[in-house]
Motif scaffolding. Structure first.
Motif, PDB file in Angstrom:
ATOM      1  N   LYS A  54      -2.036  -3.290   4.480  1.00 38.36           N
ATOM      2  CA  LYS A  54      -0.639  -3.408   4.062  1.00 38.36           C
ATOM      3  C   LYS A  54      -0.469  -3.648   2.566  1.00 38.36           C
ATOM      4  O   LYS A  54       0.549  -3.254   1.985  1.00 38.36           O
ATOM      5  CB  LYS A  54       0.036  -4.537   4.838  1.00 38.36           C
ATOM      6  CG  LYS A  54       0.141  -4.264   6.343  1.00 38.36           C
ATOM      7  CD  LYS A  54       0.808  -5.428   7.057  1.00 38.36           C
ATOM      8  CE  LYS A  54       0.920  -5.152   8.549  1.00 38.36           C
ATOM      9  NZ  LYS A  54       1.541  -6.295   9.286  1.00 38.36           N
ATOM     10  N   THR A  55      -1.423  -4.311   1.954  1.00 37.96           N
ATOM     11  CA  THR A  55      -1.292  -4.688   0.554  1.00 37.96           C
ATOM     12  C   THR A  55      -2.589  -4.433  -0.207  1.00 37.96           C
ATOM     13  O   THR A  55      -3.654  -4.249   0.384  1.00 37.96           O
ATOM     14  CB  THR A  55      -0.917  -6.175   0.413  1.00 37.96           C
ATOM     15  OG1 THR A  55      -1.834  -6.966   1.172  1.00 37.96           O
ATOM     16  CG2 THR A  55       0.501  -6.440   0.884  1.00 37.96           C
ATOM     17  N   LEU A  71      -9.729  -1.669  -7.519  1.00 39.04           N
ATOM     18  CA  LEU A  71      -8.737  -1.711  -6.449  1.00 39.04           C
ATOM     19  C   LEU A  71      -9.313  -2.514  -5.293  1.00 39.04           C
ATOM     20  O   LEU A  71     -10.403  -2.215  -4.808  1.00 39.04           O
ATOM     21  CB  LEU A  71      -8.397  -0.286  -5.998  1.00 39.04           C
ATOM     22  CG  LEU A  71      -7.402  -0.132  -4.840  1.00 39.04           C
ATOM     23  CD1 LEU A  71      -6.021  -0.606  -5.253  1.00 39.04           C
ATOM     24  CD2 LEU A  71      -7.353   1.318  -4.374  1.00 39.04           C
ATOM     25  N   ILE A  72      -8.587  -3.545  -4.884  1.00 35.58           N
ATOM     26  CA  ILE A  72      -8.985  -4.373  -3.742  1.00 35.58           C
ATOM     27  C   ILE A  72      -7.957  -4.153  -2.636  1.00 35.58           C
ATOM     28  O   ILE A  72      -6.781  -4.478  -2.800  1.00 35.58           O
ATOM     29  CB  ILE A  72      -9.022  -5.872  -4.104  1.00 35.58           C
ATOM     30  CG1 ILE A  72      -9.819  -6.112  -5.378  1.00 35.58           C
ATOM     31  CG2 ILE A  72      -9.571  -6.687  -2.931  1.00 35.58           C
ATOM     32  CD1 ILE A  72     -11.283  -5.840  -5.261  1.00 35.58           C
ATOM     33  N   VAL A  73      -8.405  -3.599  -1.531  1.00 40.36           N
ATOM     34  CA  VAL A  73      -7.503  -3.294  -0.418  1.00 40.36           C
ATOM     35  C   VAL A  73      -7.653  -4.357   0.663  1.00 40.36           C
ATOM     36  O   VAL A  73      -8.764  -4.685   1.084  1.00 40.36           O
ATOM     37  CB  VAL A  73      -7.805  -1.902   0.171  1.00 40.36           C
ATOM     38  CG1 VAL A  73      -6.839  -1.589   1.316  1.00 40.36           C
ATOM     39  CG2 VAL A  73      -7.726  -0.825  -0.909  1.00 40.36           C
ATOM     40  N   ASN A  74      -6.521  -4.912   1.078  1.00 45.30           N
ATOM     41  CA  ASN A  74      -6.512  -5.873   2.173  1.00 45.30           C
ATOM     42  C   ASN A  74      -6.943  -5.159   3.463  1.00 45.30           C
ATOM     43  O   ASN A  74      -6.455  -4.054   3.749  1.00 45.30           O
ATOM     44  CB  ASN A  74      -5.093  -6.426   2.332  1.00 45.30           C
ATOM     45  CG  ASN A  74      -5.045  -7.693   3.157  1.00 45.30           C
ATOM     46  OD1 ASN A  74      -5.795  -7.860   4.110  1.00 45.30           O
ATOM     47  ND2 ASN A  74      -4.136  -8.580   2.807  1.00 45.30           N
ATOM     48  N   ASP A 106     -10.915  -9.370   2.249  1.00 47.65           N
ATOM     49  CA  ASP A 106      -9.849 -10.279   2.678  1.00 47.65           C
ATOM     50  C   ASP A 106      -9.227 -10.933   1.463  1.00 47.65           C
ATOM     51  O   ASP A 106      -9.938 -11.364   0.552  1.00 47.65           O
ATOM     52  CB  ASP A 106     -10.411 -11.371   3.597  1.00 47.65           C
ATOM     53  CG  ASP A 106     -10.697 -10.849   4.989  1.00 47.65           C
ATOM     54  OD1 ASP A 106      -9.911 -10.030   5.468  1.00 47.65           O
ATOM     55  OD2 ASP A 106     -11.713 -11.251   5.571  1.00 47.65           O
ATOM     56  N   PHE A 107      -7.917 -11.002   1.431  1.00 49.25           N
ATOM     57  CA  PHE A 107      -7.229 -11.703   0.358  1.00 49.25           C
ATOM     58  C   PHE A 107      -7.413 -13.205   0.564  1.00 49.25           C
ATOM     59  O   PHE A 107      -7.196 -13.725   1.652  1.00 49.25           O
ATOM     60  CB  PHE A 107      -5.736 -11.383   0.377  1.00 49.25           C
ATOM     61  CG  PHE A 107      -5.401 -10.022  -0.187  1.00 49.25           C
ATOM     62  CD1 PHE A 107      -4.091  -9.717  -0.509  1.00 49.25           C
ATOM     63  CD2 PHE A 107      -6.378  -9.057  -0.414  1.00 49.25           C
ATOM     64  CE1 PHE A 107      -3.753  -8.468  -1.030  1.00 49.25           C
ATOM     65  CE2 PHE A 107      -6.064  -7.826  -0.950  1.00 49.25           C
ATOM     66  CZ  PHE A 107      -4.749  -7.516  -1.256  1.00 49.25           C
ATOM     67  N   SER A 124       0.805  -1.224   0.000  1.00 44.83           N
ATOM     68  CA  SER A 124       0.000   0.000   0.000  1.00 44.83           C
ATOM     69  C   SER A 124       0.836   1.271   0.000  1.00 44.83           C
ATOM     70  O   SER A 124       0.399   2.307  -0.501  1.00 44.83           O
ATOM     71  CB  SER A 124      -0.941   0.001   1.207  1.00 44.83           C
ATOM     72  OG  SER A 124      -1.858  -1.065   1.109  1.00 44.83           O
ATOM     73  N   SER A 125       2.044   1.203   0.544  1.00 47.20           N
ATOM     74  CA  SER A 125       2.903   2.386   0.570  1.00 47.20           C
ATOM     75  C   SER A 125       3.291   2.855  -0.832  1.00 47.20           C
ATOM     76  O   SER A 125       3.739   3.986  -1.013  1.00 47.20           O
ATOM     77  CB  SER A 125       4.172   2.110   1.385  1.00 47.20           C
ATOM     78  OG  SER A 125       4.911   1.038   0.817  1.00 47.20           O
ATOM     79  N   ARG A 126       3.060   2.009  -1.847  1.00 44.31           N
ATOM     80  CA  ARG A 126       3.411   2.381  -3.217  1.00 44.31           C
ATOM     81  C   ARG A 126       2.183   2.468  -4.129  1.00 44.31           C
ATOM     82  O   ARG A 126       2.319   2.476  -5.363  1.00 44.31           O
ATOM     83  CB  ARG A 126       4.441   1.397  -3.775  1.00 44.31           C
ATOM     84  CG  ARG A 126       5.729   1.377  -2.938  1.00 44.31           C
ATOM     85  CD  ARG A 126       6.843   0.617  -3.606  1.00 44.31           C
ATOM     86  NE  ARG A 126       7.324   1.300  -4.799  1.00 44.31           N
ATOM     87  CZ  ARG A 126       8.256   0.806  -5.601  1.00 44.31           C
ATOM     88  NH1 ARG A 126       8.798  -0.384  -5.334  1.00 44.31           N
ATOM     89  NH2 ARG A 126       8.654   1.463  -6.683  1.00 44.31           N
TER      90      ARG A 126
END
Length: 223
Positions: A201-202, A194-197, A221-222, A174-176
């Motif tokens: 973090k990812t 866009l799928i955010v965990n 959830d991934f 996520s930092s990128r």
């Protein structure tokens, strides 16, 4: 599967680990091993793949993403991995599973003319997460840090490989996220999903070559 076939395709210091339904992936017992993000990306990308699809796996590692997609959808898969040992593991796993139409190549994806342009419906990539000036991991450092490929290089390669309307599916940290969106947009790949965990973090992203603007964002959830 008989012990004979394991002996034929699995070398000393390696292990054939089950993927389910009688399929296996080969991994080093002490070297690079794929993580849960790669599995999550394979599950996510499978929604955009059919039997007639042509898929390319960039930075393919041991081949788990491409192999899982071929098993799930029966699609044709090519992949590129700069580490010759990992590429060899990938192709032995293909043979172990008896998969037709799947092949991994020991090439540098920064060599843009290695593969014919605009031939693929989907490109998947679980790239190195961290910049070259970060502290690389002691195990397979180029799988962790951008020592041999950059984020921009991944996006450029994906654009070249994709047909118009084809999609890049990628997992990253996520930092990128801002860099990923900027690079995709800069090179003609429109971020569409866009799928955010939930752990923050990812994320996984789908970007379409020549797609119209408009992106949906989900927190899932991934799997």
């Amino acid at each position: 599967m008989t012990d004979e076939r394991f002996t034929q395709f699995v070398k000393e210091g390696e292990k054939a680990e089950p993927l389910g339904d009688g399929y296996y992936i080969i991994q080093s017992e002490s070297g690079y091993r794929f993580g849960s993000d790669a599995v999550a990306l394979a599950h996510y990308a499978s929604a955009f793949v059919s039997k007639n699809s042509r898929v390319f796996d960039l930075c393919s590692g041991c081949g788990v993403i491409g192999i899982m997609l071929a098993i799930a959808r029966g699609c044709a898969v090519n992949g590129a991995e700069i580490d010759d040992a990992l590429c060899d593991i990938s192709n032995r796993a293909v043979a172990l599973n008896g998969l037709d139409g799947v092949r991994f190549f020991n090439v540098d994806i920064m060599s843009a003319d290695t593969f014919t342009a605009a031939q693929y419906d989907l490109v998947v990539c679980n790239p190195p997460y961290y910049k070259s000036d970060s502290k690389p991991s002691t195990v397979a450092p180029q799988a962790n840090s951008e020592l041999t490929v950059t984020l921009a290089g991944v996006v450029v390669a994906a654009k070249r490989l994709l047909k118009v309307g084809g999609a890049l599916c990628m997992v990253h940290v996520s930092s990128r996220l801002d860099e990923v969106i900027v690079e995709c947009d800069r090179h003609g790949l429109t971020p569409k999903e866009l799928i955010v965990n939930p752990n923050g973090k990812t994320f996984m992203i789908k970007a379409v070559r020549g797609g119209k603007q408009g992106m949906t964002v989900k927190v899932e959830d991934f799997k």
